[in-house]
Design a protein around this motif. Structure first.
Motif, mmCIF file in Angstrom:
data_model
loop_
_atom_site.group_PDB
_atom_site.id
_atom_site.type_symbol
_atom_site.label_atom_id
_atom_site.label_comp_id
_atom_site.label_asym_id
_atom_site.label_seq_id
_atom_site.Cartn_x
_atom_site.Cartn_y
_atom_site.Cartn_z
ATOM 1 N N THR A 18 85.442 30.503 94.345
ATOM 2 C CA THR A 18 86.596 29.649 94.630
ATOM 3 C C THR A 18 86.183 28.308 95.219
ATOM 4 O OG1 THR A 18 87.993 31.589 95.022
ATOM 5 C CG2 THR A 18 88.749 29.487 95.935
ATOM 6 N N ASP A 191 104.745 34.311 89.998
ATOM 7 C CA ASP A 191 103.962 35.527 90.248
ATOM 8 C C ASP A 191 104.782 36.688 90.799
ATOM 9 O OD1 ASP A 191 101.829 34.009 89.438
ATOM 10 O OD2 ASP A 191 100.995 33.702 91.441
ATOM 11 N N GLY A 268 90.866 23.707 87.607
ATOM 12 C CA GLY A 268 91.691 24.719 88.260
ATOM 13 C C GLY A 268 91.711 26.024 87.493
ATOM 14 N N SER A 272 90.496 29.584 88.916
ATOM 15 C CA SER A 272 91.452 30.689 88.939
ATOM 16 C C SER A 272 90.841 32.023 88.519
ATOM 17 C CB SER A 272 92.646 30.370 88.035
ATOM 18 O OG SER A 272 92.272 30.347 86.674
ATOM 19 N N THR A 275 90.512 33.268 92.070
ATOM 20 C CA THR A 275 91.638 33.229 93.001
ATOM 21 C C THR A 275 92.923 32.969 92.223
ATOM 22 O OG1 THR A 275 92.450 32.186 95.045
ATOM 23 C CG2 THR A 275 91.415 30.741 93.424
ATOM 24 N N ASN A 276 94.019 32.771 92.924
ATOM 25 C CA ASN A 276 95.292 32.472 92.285
ATOM 26 C C ASN A 276 95.215 31.145 91.532
ATOM 27 O OD1 ASN A 276 98.161 31.080 92.471
ATOM 28 N ND2 ASN A 276 98.514 33.286 92.562
ATOM 29 N N GLU A 277 95.823 31.099 90.349
ATOM 30 C CA GLU A 277 95.751 29.901 89.508
ATOM 31 C C GLU A 277 96.310 28.664 90.217
ATOM 32 O OE1 GLU A 277 96.808 29.017 84.900
ATOM 33 O OE2 GLU A 277 98.530 29.488 86.181
ATOM 34 N N LYS A 278 97.413 28.822 90.940
ATOM 35 C CA LYS A 278 98.031 27.668 91.616
ATOM 36 C C LYS A 278 97.139 27.146 92.737
ATOM 37 C CE LYS A 278 101.391 29.733 89.327
ATOM 38 N NZ LYS A 278 101.153 30.962 88.535
ATOM 39 N N GLY A 280 93.968 27.374 92.609
ATOM 40 C CA GLY A 280 92.913 26.701 91.857
ATOM 41 C C GLY A 280 93.287 25.270 91.525
#
Length: 345
Positions: A18, A191, A268, A272, A275-278, A280
């Motif tokens: 990340t 999500d 991003g 991701s 980790t979470n895409e957002k 990222g």
């Protein structure tokens, strides 16, 4: 079996994955600044610009990814941002005349106007049943024409020059709050809601999702409305940053706003994986904001055209890496084994 040791290794791997790109970017750019006798962020004004630009890039990237991940390329994002800003600036000035609270009212109107504009764009897309890229090009021209008609092709300045708007640009608090609110909203909606589950199903298998009862048309229209609302925020932040709105953008001139999101979207997307895409997208936006601050520090040495070239080169290099990631891993793995065997011998 997931033992504490295995969980610890997984957590370490995700953390390193990340933070690897943002930390690498920070080290490289800070090194460049130190070598040139510059400072990436030299004062509070620079930090304010850094945070605001981070918010702009993050939100634009999220807006671009929403439709693009579903196969809908939308050129009208920039026009949505400008048109919503023009409408909200005119309405806010008519109501308050630049009095205290103008900025917050304009921000709220920007979001509302952007959502309505996005909704109109989405309804045109599902009604015309043309390829999304064709529809978005036509919509962009229409929105730019509306902007030009409202402003007469002039800059909107009087409506956005007031103490309330200036306060937004002189403190990073508001931009940080916007980043946090948008990040929380996007994670919650995409999500943790039925809409988000349907969106993911359509994104991963459109025919299967439709056959199982997912309403594709409704989902697409909501996506456009969300994108419009997000771009409304971007339009407001761009207005705060530049203290004006260019009302003379015709012939796809507004598309430039959208192109700021391409490189961070790919960065991003890579982050991701861990980790979470957002989240990222937020980290990718931080990388782009660091690059922008570095460009600002070297503004006398690096022209605007050179900055565009550097951004384009970075995008191409990153895409080349993503396309050949498996091959590069095999090469480095083979080289590492050879080195180990040589040391053992």
């Amino acid at each position: 079996m997931n033992t504490p040791k295995t969980k610890g290794k997984d957590l370490l791997k995700k953390t390193v994955g990340t933070l690897a790109i943002p930390v690498l970017v920070l080290i490289v750019l800070e090194g460049v600044c130190l070598a040139g006798g510059k400072s990436m962020i030299s004062n509070m004004t620079g930090f304010n610009n850094f945070v605001i630009y981070t918010a702009i890039v993050m939100i634009t990237t999220m807006a671009l990814s929403v439709n693009l991940n579903s196969g809908r390329f939308d050129f009208s994002l920039g026009a949505m941002a400008v048109l919503s800003s023009v409408i909200s600036a005119k309405l806010t000035y008519a109501m308050l005349g630049g009095k205290p609270g103008s900025a917050l009212v304009m921000l709220g109107l920007n979001v509302a106007a952007g959502a309505v504009i996005g909704l109109v764009s989405g309804l045109l897309y599902v009604s015309l049943r043309l390829p999304p890229i064709i529809t978005s090009l036509g919509v962009t021209l229409i929105f730019e024409g509306v902007i030009y008609t409202i402003t007469g092709g002039k800059y909107v300045m009087t409506e956005v020059h007031n103490a309330s708007m200036s306060k937004f640009s002189t403190t990073p608090v508001w931009a940080i709050l916007i980043i946090a609110a948008v990040l929380a909203f996007m994670i919650l909606v995409f999500d943790h809601t039925k809409f988000g589950y349907d969106y993911a199903a359509l994104r991963n298998g459109q025919k299967v999702a439709v056959n199982t009862g997912v309403n594709e048309v409704k989902n697409a229209v909501i996506c456009y409305a969300i994108c419009g609302g997000l771009m409304g925020i971007v339009g407001f932040l761009n207005t705060v940053r530049s203290t004006n709105i260019n009302g003379g953008q015709l012939n796809f001139a507004s598309i430039g706003i959208m192109f700021t999101a391409f490189l961070p979207m790919f960065i991003g997307g890579y982050i991701s994986r861990f980790t979470n895409e957002k989240l990222g997208f937020l980290l990718a936006a931080l990388c782009m904001s660091m690059l922008n601050s570095t460009f600002a520090a070297f503004s006398n040495e690096i022209s605007a055209s050179a900055q565009s070239i550097i951004n384009a080169v970075l995008l191409v290099v990153f895409l080349i890496y993503l396309s050949n990631e498996g091959l590069l891993k095999r090469i480095f793995s083979f080289a590492g084994k050879k080195k180990t065997q040589g040391s053992a011998a």
